[in-house]
Design a protein around this motif. Sequence first.
Motif, PDB file in Angstrom:
ATOM      1  N   UNK A 144       0.930  -0.898   0.356  1.00 54.81           N
ATOM      2  CA  UNK A 144      -0.236   0.227  -0.286  1.00 54.81           C
ATOM      3  C   UNK A 144       0.646   1.156   0.056  1.00 54.81           C
ATOM      4  N   UNK A 145       1.875   1.685   0.045  1.00 57.96           N
ATOM      5  CA  UNK A 145       3.365   1.591  -0.163  1.00 57.96           C
ATOM      6  C   UNK A 145       3.310   2.775   1.461  1.00 57.96           C
ATOM      7  N   UNK A 146       3.007   1.965   2.302  1.00 56.07           N
ATOM      8  CA  UNK A 146       3.732   3.136   3.526  1.00 56.07           C
ATOM      9  C   UNK A 146       4.898   1.902   3.797  1.00 56.07           C
ATOM     10  N   UNK A 147       4.994   3.155   5.131  1.00 51.56           N
ATOM     11  CA  UNK A 147       6.538   2.416   5.661  1.00 51.56           C
ATOM     12  C   UNK A 147       6.397   1.994   7.279  1.00 51.56           C
ATOM     13  N   UNK A 148       5.869   0.711   7.733  1.00 50.94           N
ATOM     14  CA  UNK A 148       5.838   0.391   8.943  1.00 50.94           C
ATOM     15  C   UNK A 148       6.776   0.547   9.982  1.00 50.94           C
ATOM     16  N   UNK A 149       7.074   0.751  11.071  1.00 52.74           N
ATOM     17  CA  UNK A 149       7.696   0.699  12.449  1.00 52.74           C
ATOM     18  C   UNK A 149       8.038   1.829  12.579  1.00 52.74           C
ATOM     19  N   UNK A 150       9.139   2.302  14.111  1.00 49.59           N
ATOM     20  CA  UNK A 150       9.729   1.300  14.304  1.00 49.59           C
ATOM     21  C   UNK A 150      10.255   0.621  15.015  1.00 49.59           C
ATOM     22  N   UNK A 151      10.828  -0.229  14.376  1.00 53.97           N
ATOM     23  CA  UNK A 151      11.370  -1.840  15.902  1.00 53.97           C
ATOM     24  C   UNK A 151      12.482  -1.830  15.997  1.00 53.97           C
TER      25      UNK A 151
END
Length: 69
Positions: A33-40
């Motif tokens: 979907x073009x999202x950037x998930x995080x940070x981890x």
Amino acid sequence: MFGQRSIDHSAGTHYRSERVSAVNGQYFFSTREGTLEGPYFTRPDAEREIAFYIRRMIQANDIIDSRSF
């Protein structure tokens, strides 16, 4: 690679790529979907969260589908 998900409106070309990236020692994953998930904090944390993300997206789609009459 050609691929189409059932929710996609038209066929498209999807290339396999590394979904997990590190920025300043923190890990993120990108979605279709073009999202950037995080940070981890660690790569295994990010990889585990990918599985959770996919599960959430499937559940959300199931809920939407069940409400369509």
